[in-house]
Design a protein around this motif. Structure first.
Motif, PDB file in Angstrom:
ATOM      1  N   SER A  82       0.833  -1.206   0.000  1.00 52.91           N
ATOM      2  CA  SER A  82       0.000   0.000   0.000  1.00 52.91           C
ATOM      3  C   SER A  82       0.866   1.254   0.000  1.00 52.91           C
ATOM      4  O   SER A  82       0.642   2.181  -0.794  1.00 52.91           O
ATOM      5  CB  SER A  82      -0.928  -0.015   1.219  1.00 52.91           C
ATOM      6  N   GLN A 108      -4.915   1.627  -6.108  1.00 55.67           N
ATOM      7  CA  GLN A 108      -4.182   0.416  -5.736  1.00 55.67           C
ATOM      8  C   GLN A 108      -3.729   0.486  -4.279  1.00 55.67           C
ATOM      9  O   GLN A 108      -3.778  -0.508  -3.549  1.00 55.67           O
ATOM     10  CB  GLN A 108      -2.966   0.215  -6.649  1.00 55.67           C
ATOM     11  N   GLU A 118      -6.626  -0.272  -2.151  1.00 54.35           N
ATOM     12  CA  GLU A 118      -6.977  -1.692  -2.252  1.00 54.35           C
ATOM     13  C   GLU A 118      -6.036  -2.560  -1.423  1.00 54.35           C
ATOM     14  O   GLU A 118      -6.477  -3.493  -0.745  1.00 54.35           O
ATOM     15  CB  GLU A 118      -6.943  -2.104  -3.727  1.00 54.35           C
ATOM     16  N   GLU A 119      -4.744  -2.276  -1.482  1.00 54.27           N
ATOM     17  CA  GLU A 119      -3.785  -3.061  -0.688  1.00 54.27           C
ATOM     18  C   GLU A 119      -4.030  -2.878   0.808  1.00 54.27           C
ATOM     19  O   GLU A 119      -3.892  -3.824   1.586  1.00 54.27           O
ATOM     20  CB  GLU A 119      -2.348  -2.678  -1.045  1.00 54.27           C
ATOM     21  N   GLU A 174      -6.946  -2.342   2.087  1.00 56.56           N
ATOM     22  CA  GLU A 174      -8.130  -3.179   2.362  1.00 56.56           C
ATOM     23  C   GLU A 174      -7.726  -4.640   2.540  1.00 56.56           C
ATOM     24  O   GLU A 174      -8.246  -5.324   3.421  1.00 56.56           O
ATOM     25  CB  GLU A 174      -9.140  -3.064   1.221  1.00 56.56           C
ATOM     26  N   HIS A 175      -6.805  -5.108   1.689  1.00 52.53           N
ATOM     27  CA  HIS A 175      -6.328  -6.492   1.824  1.00 52.53           C
ATOM     28  C   HIS A 175      -5.675  -6.698   3.187  1.00 52.53           C
ATOM     29  O   HIS A 175      -5.914  -7.703   3.858  1.00 52.53           O
ATOM     30  CB  HIS A 175      -5.322  -6.837   0.725  1.00 52.53           C
ATOM     31  N   GLU A 233      -7.722 -12.937  -6.425  1.00 51.87           N
ATOM     32  CA  GLU A 233      -7.392 -11.510  -6.500  1.00 51.87           C
ATOM     33  C   GLU A 233      -5.987 -11.294  -7.056  1.00 51.87           C
ATOM     34  O   GLU A 233      -5.765 -10.420  -7.890  1.00 51.87           O
ATOM     35  CB  GLU A 233      -7.523 -10.884  -5.100  1.00 51.87           C
ATOM     36  N   GLU A 268      -4.651  -9.124 -10.205  1.00 53.94           N
ATOM     37  CA  GLU A 268      -3.685  -8.026 -10.035  1.00 53.94           C
ATOM     38  C   GLU A 268      -2.496  -8.192 -10.987  1.00 53.94           C
ATOM     39  O   GLU A 268      -2.056  -7.235 -11.629  1.00 53.94           O
ATOM     40  CB  GLU A 268      -3.183  -7.966  -8.587  1.00 53.94           C
TER      41      GLU A 268
END
Length: 170
Positions: A30, A55, A58-59, A61-62, A135, A139
């Motif tokens: 992230s 991105q 999103e990272e 969130e992961h 996922e 990616e």
């Protein structure tokens, strides 16, 4: 009496340690995407900057999915310390090459955790990580598709502008 729930985690300690390492990796990814977004923003690659900001989110969130999973299983999720983020890139193409390399490393790490979970019959962890396997395939494909644009369109002037505009449309 209240510590009994923590003593009986629903994941193995080895899995928890590996998931905490994955939390660190997702946090670093992230931060790395945020650095890439900044680099792109400063050079007028607005489509790529927007892509990289997304991105980065999103990272994160992961990372939070894994963080919450560890705690929900009675484990102890560790907040990551993030260091050594690269902020210098020689080109827009290098930004995406770095992004692809990073995604491949994340995929390998997820695969190692799944393999360990299978070996240790840690079925909850194995099941949880299935979403991450899918996922990661997406990616990696996204980054490869963007890098293909450089091969097709070129690496100078108007080609970079067109690539950047196309990325913002995705």
């Amino acid at each position: 009496m209240k510590d009994i729930a923590r003593q009986q985690m629903s994941i193995k300690v080895e899995s928890m340690d590996m998931l905490n390492a994955q939390i660190q990796m997702e946090g670093k990814a992230s931060a790395s995407y945020l650095a890439m977004a900044s680099w792109c923003d400063q050079r007028g690659y607005n489509g790529s900057a927007d892509f990289m900001y997304a991105q980065a989110a999103e990272e994160r969130e992961h990372m939070m999915k894994i963080f919450k999973f560890v705690n929900d299983c009675g484990g102890n999720a560790q907040s990551p310390e993030i260091e050594n983020i690269n902020h210098d890139f020689s080109s827009l193409e290098e930004v995406y090459e770095t992004a692809l390399s990073q995604e491949i490393d994340v995929t390998k790490s997820i695969n190692r955790i799944v393999a360990s979970a299978k070996k240790n019959s840690d079925f909850g962890v194995e099941n949880f990580l299935q979403w991450f396997i899918t996922e990661q395939l997406e990616e990696e494909k996204t980054m490869r598709d963007i890098l293909d644009l450089f091969e097709l369109m070129g690496r100078d002037g108007i080609a970079l502008k067109l690539i950047d505009e196309r990325i913002s449309a995705e």
